[in-house]
Design an enzyme around this catalytic site. Structure first.
Site, mmCIF file in Angstrom:
data_model
loop_
_atom_site.group_PDB
_atom_site.id
_atom_site.type_symbol
_atom_site.label_atom_id
_atom_site.label_comp_id
_atom_site.label_asym_id
_atom_site.label_seq_id
_atom_site.Cartn_x
_atom_site.Cartn_y
_atom_site.Cartn_z
ATOM 1 N N ARG A 162 11.128 -0.484 11.695
ATOM 2 C CA ARG A 162 9.873 -0.451 12.672
ATOM 3 C C ARG A 162 9.961 -1.618 13.850
ATOM 4 O O ARG A 162 10.092 -2.689 13.330
ATOM 5 C CB ARG A 162 8.506 -0.470 11.692
ATOM 6 C CG ARG A 162 8.276 0.967 11.132
ATOM 7 C CD ARG A 162 7.212 0.820 10.328
ATOM 8 N NE ARG A 162 5.923 0.231 10.653
ATOM 9 C CZ ARG A 162 4.964 0.104 10.018
ATOM 10 N NH1 ARG A 162 4.762 0.671 9.059
ATOM 11 N NH2 ARG A 162 3.821 -0.314 10.528
ATOM 12 N N LYS B 172 0.728 -1.282 -0.113
ATOM 13 C CA LYS B 172 0.107 -0.105 0.026
ATOM 14 C C LYS B 172 0.964 1.330 0.142
ATOM 15 O O LYS B 172 0.505 2.216 -0.741
ATOM 16 C CB LYS B 172 -0.781 0.116 1.205
ATOM 17 C CG LYS B 172 -1.777 -0.982 1.551
ATOM 18 C CD LYS B 172 -2.724 -0.959 2.567
ATOM 19 C CE LYS B 172 -2.217 -1.017 3.817
ATOM 20 N NZ LYS B 172 -1.637 -2.166 4.328
ATOM 21 N N ARG C 103 0.076 -8.864 14.002
ATOM 22 C CA ARG C 103 -0.664 -7.765 12.837
ATOM 23 C C ARG C 103 -1.462 -8.615 11.833
ATOM 24 O O ARG C 103 -2.350 -8.146 11.416
ATOM 25 C CB ARG C 103 0.485 -7.011 12.456
ATOM 26 C CG ARG C 103 0.842 -6.086 13.281
ATOM 27 C CD ARG C 103 2.150 -5.231 12.783
ATOM 28 N NE ARG C 103 2.053 -4.340 11.951
ATOM 29 C CZ ARG C 103 2.910 -4.095 10.845
ATOM 30 N NH1 ARG C 103 4.250 -4.582 10.980
ATOM 31 N NH2 ARG C 103 2.806 -3.326 9.846
ATOM 32 N N ARG D 186 11.674 -5.265 5.773
ATOM 33 C CA ARG D 186 11.550 -3.848 5.374
ATOM 34 C C ARG D 186 12.102 -2.841 6.037
ATOM 35 O O ARG D 186 12.408 -2.964 7.313
ATOM 36 C CB ARG D 186 9.786 -3.671 5.577
ATOM 37 C CG ARG D 186 9.336 -2.195 5.178
ATOM 38 C CD ARG D 186 7.916 -1.923 4.874
ATOM 39 N NE ARG D 186 7.265 -2.274 6.322
ATOM 40 C CZ ARG D 186 5.879 -1.981 6.400
ATOM 41 N NH1 ARG D 186 5.519 -1.789 5.157
ATOM 42 N NH2 ARG D 186 5.352 -2.179 7.419
ATOM 43 N N ARG E 12 -9.739 0.380 8.480
ATOM 44 C CA ARG E 12 -9.213 -0.840 9.134
ATOM 45 C C ARG E 12 -10.245 -1.612 9.802
ATOM 46 O O ARG E 12 -10.056 -2.681 10.153
ATOM 47 C CB ARG E 12 -8.050 -0.526 10.197
ATOM 48 C CG ARG E 12 -6.600 -0.881 9.365
ATOM 49 C CD ARG E 12 -5.748 -0.731 10.368
ATOM 50 N NE ARG E 12 -4.581 -1.239 10.165
ATOM 51 C CZ ARG E 12 -3.416 -0.653 9.670
ATOM 52 N NH1 ARG E 12 -3.384 0.320 9.285
ATOM 53 N NH2 ARG E 12 -2.137 -1.326 9.667
HETATM 54 P P1 AMP Z 1 0.655 0.785 9.530
HETATM 55 O O1 AMP Z 1 1.755 1.661 9.309
HETATM 56 O O2 AMP Z 1 -0.526 1.155 8.445
HETATM 57 O O3 AMP Z 1 0.987 -0.557 9.175
HETATM 58 O O4 AMP Z 1 0.083 0.904 10.969
HETATM 59 C C1 AMP Z 1 0.816 0.626 11.908
HETATM 60 C C2 AMP Z 1 0.111 0.471 13.319
HETATM 61 O O5 AMP Z 1 -0.692 1.699 13.496
HETATM 62 C C3 AMP Z 1 -0.791 -0.539 13.049
HETATM 63 O O6 AMP Z 1 -0.494 -1.907 13.563
HETATM 64 C C4 AMP Z 1 -1.923 -0.092 14.299
HETATM 65 O O7 AMP Z 1 -1.361 -0.308 15.590
HETATM 66 C C5 AMP Z 1 -1.947 1.365 14.020
HETATM 67 N N1 AMP Z 1 -2.902 1.883 13.136
HETATM 68 C C6 AMP Z 1 -2.784 2.464 11.885
HETATM 69 N N2 AMP Z 1 -3.894 2.659 11.153
HETATM 70 C C7 AMP Z 1 -4.910 2.553 11.856
HETATM 71 C C8 AMP Z 1 -6.176 2.325 11.664
HETATM 72 N N3 AMP Z 1 -6.902 2.614 10.737
HETATM 73 N N4 AMP Z 1 -7.138 1.951 12.977
HETATM 74 C C9 AMP Z 1 -6.487 1.618 13.956
HETATM 75 N N5 AMP Z 1 -5.064 1.502 14.298
HETATM 76 C C10 AMP Z 1 -4.213 1.793 13.087
#
Ligand code: AMP
Length: 208
Positions: A155, A15, A166, A122, A88
């Site tokens: 990360r 994404k 996740r 990554r 999400r």
């Molecule tokens: P990402 O960078 O999109 O993989 O997001 C990293 C982390 O941020 C996720 O594992 C969640 O803990 C939190 N997070 C990001 N977007 C959301 C969302 N829309 N709803 C809830 N938690 C989120």
């Protein structure tokens, strides 16, 4: 061209990478809840303090923290917008539907085994949020972001133990959104294994 695009798919599906390319080529504004939350954590804001423990565990941050934040940001954008990592949950999708019509939900489809390898290899830029992969998308200079010269890092939630959680969270909470957007007639699924540029060709067709 489609204006409001939700980027759907498990962590590591591409994404961020495809979103970056859409931004560079077509001028979309990419709003990533993950990037916003990581910045909040780095800056030690109230939101960051509340979000950190969920993020470290690979769990979702509660809807009430995310929905308000995202609605604010979306209002500021004039033109094409890519929502990366939002929505999400079905509750988030309903909340988004109240303020904006989604034109396209792009679902990046990748098997779990590949996601684990992609995520653990990554590397991310903390300054401009560009993403790299140690094998398939190496930076020109080891450890340095091609775009802004930032120092790449892994990360915490890309370490193997958190990655598995996740993916479970994705299958339970986020996968139902595939049906949700399909019923709304806006879903396009893109098989997303293979070369980044080939996947981007499919993305370009979908946004027309
Ligand atoms: P990402 O960078 O999109 O993989 O997001 C990293 C982390 O941020 C996720 O594992 C969640 O803990 C939190 N997070 C990001 N977007 C959301 C969302 N829309 N709803 C809830 N938690 C989120």
């Amino acid at each position: 061209m489609k204006t409001t695009i939700v980027l759907l798919g498990p962590p590591g599906a591409g994404k961020g990478t495809q979103g970056e390319k859409l931004t560079d080529e077509f001028g979309y504004v990419r709003l990533s809840t993950g990037d916003m939350l990581r910045e909040a954590v780095r800056n030690g804001t109230e939101l960051g303090k509340k979000a950190k423990e969920y993020m470290d565990a690979g769990a979702l941050v509660p809807n009430d923290l995310i929905i308000g934040l995202m609605k604010e940001k979306i209002k500021e954008v004039d033109g094409g917008v890519l929502l990366d990592g939002f929505t999400r949950t079905v509750e988030q999708a309903d909340a988004l539907g109240e303020v904006m019509k989604v034109d396209l939900a792009l679902n990046f489809d990748v098997p779990d085994e590949e996601l684990i390898s992609r995520l653990t290899q990554r590397r991310s830029c903390p300054d401009c949020n560009a993403v790299y992969h140690l094998v398939t998308k190496k930076p020109k200079q080891d450890g340095i972001c091609d775009k802004c010269g930032g120092k790449l890092y892994q990360r915490d939630d890309d370490k193997e133990s958190t990655v598995k959680n996740r993916l479970e969270v994705y299958h339970k909470n986020t996968q139902p959104l595939i049906d949700y957007y399909e019923k709304k007639g806006v879903l396009v699924t893109i098989p997303s294994t293979g070369a980044i540029d080939e996947i981007f060709e499919k993305v370009k067709k979908a946004i027309q």
